[in-house]
Motif scaffolding. Structure first.
Motif, PDB file in Angstrom:
ATOM      1  N   SER A  50       0.843  -1.195   0.000  1.00  0.00           N
ATOM      2  CA  SER A  50       0.000   0.000   0.000  1.00  0.00           C
ATOM      3  C   SER A  50       0.878   1.244   0.000  1.00  0.00           C
ATOM      4  CB  SER A  50      -0.926   0.008   1.221  1.00  0.00           C
ATOM      5  OG  SER A  50      -0.170   0.094   2.411  1.00  0.00           O
ATOM      6  N   PHE A 129      -5.103  -0.686   4.509  1.00  0.00           N
ATOM      7  CA  PHE A 129      -3.977  -1.578   4.789  1.00  0.00           C
ATOM      8  C   PHE A 129      -4.141  -2.338   6.100  1.00  0.00           C
ATOM      9  CE2 PHE A 129      -2.345   2.523   6.442  1.00  0.00           C
ATOM     10  CZ  PHE A 129      -1.971   2.161   7.723  1.00  0.00           C
ATOM     11  N   ILE A 161      -4.439  -0.646  -2.553  1.00  0.00           N
ATOM     12  CA  ILE A 161      -3.852  -1.764  -1.811  1.00  0.00           C
ATOM     13  C   ILE A 161      -3.813  -2.961  -2.748  1.00  0.00           C
ATOM     14  CG2 ILE A 161      -6.054  -2.445  -0.792  1.00  0.00           C
ATOM     15  CD1 ILE A 161      -4.335  -3.177   1.743  1.00  0.00           C
TER      16      ILE A 161
END
Length: 166
Positions: A50, A129, A161
């Protein structure tokens, strides 16, 4: 709930790193978590990549570990910080890039708001995340005062992500 040791608490810890060999740091941290006293590492999510949020540096690798522990929240926090230090964690400024970051996300149903620790983690519900790997382990889990992990994850769908292969 008061700060005390209670057997068999279900705990979730967020892992992150964006300096050095981040994948190796996450693996090593999981090994260290499994060796904590009065604690069992039940499982860990897949790693995800991420972009930094409120931070700088390269992309982060993140995961979430599910533990069962008799350690009290502050005792566990101090042990997590010791693992970070053993991995070269420095704190030169807020949200600095990290060799390893371990966040105590949830400690069963414990709620705390002290200068040292807030539970549940105060920003977990805002971060893909955290929520994406947490959803892999416990999609119906309720973050107290916020909602279910799956519902919260839908609200951060705009955050980049990427699930990494094993």
């Amino acid at each position: 709930m008061t700060e005390r040791a209670v057997a068999n608490r279900l705990v979730y810890v967020g892992l992150g790193a964006n300096l050095g060999d981040a994948r190796a740091a996450l693996r090593s941290a999981l090994s260290a978590l499994a060796k904590l006293p009065d604690t069992s590492l039940l499982r860990a999510s897949s790693a995800r990549r991420s972009a930094p949020i409120d931070s700088s540096g390269p992309d982060y690798l993140n995961a979430v570990a599910e533990l069962r522990t008799a350690l009290a929240p502050l005792d566990l926090l101090h042990r997590l910080q010791a693992i970070e230090l053993a991995h070269g964690r420095e704190r030169p400024y807020r949200n600095a890039p990290r060799t390893l970051d371990l966040d105590l996300l949830l400690h069963d149903d414990v709620t705390l708001d002290t200068p040292e620790l807030t539970l549940p983690h105060p920003r977990a519900h805002e971060r893909a995340f955290v929520l994406a790997p947490l959803a892999e382990l416990a999609p119906a889990l309720v973050i107290p005062g916020r909602g279910t992990v799956n519902d919260l994850l839908a609200a951060v769908a705009d955050q980049r992500i990427e699930r990494l292969p094993a």
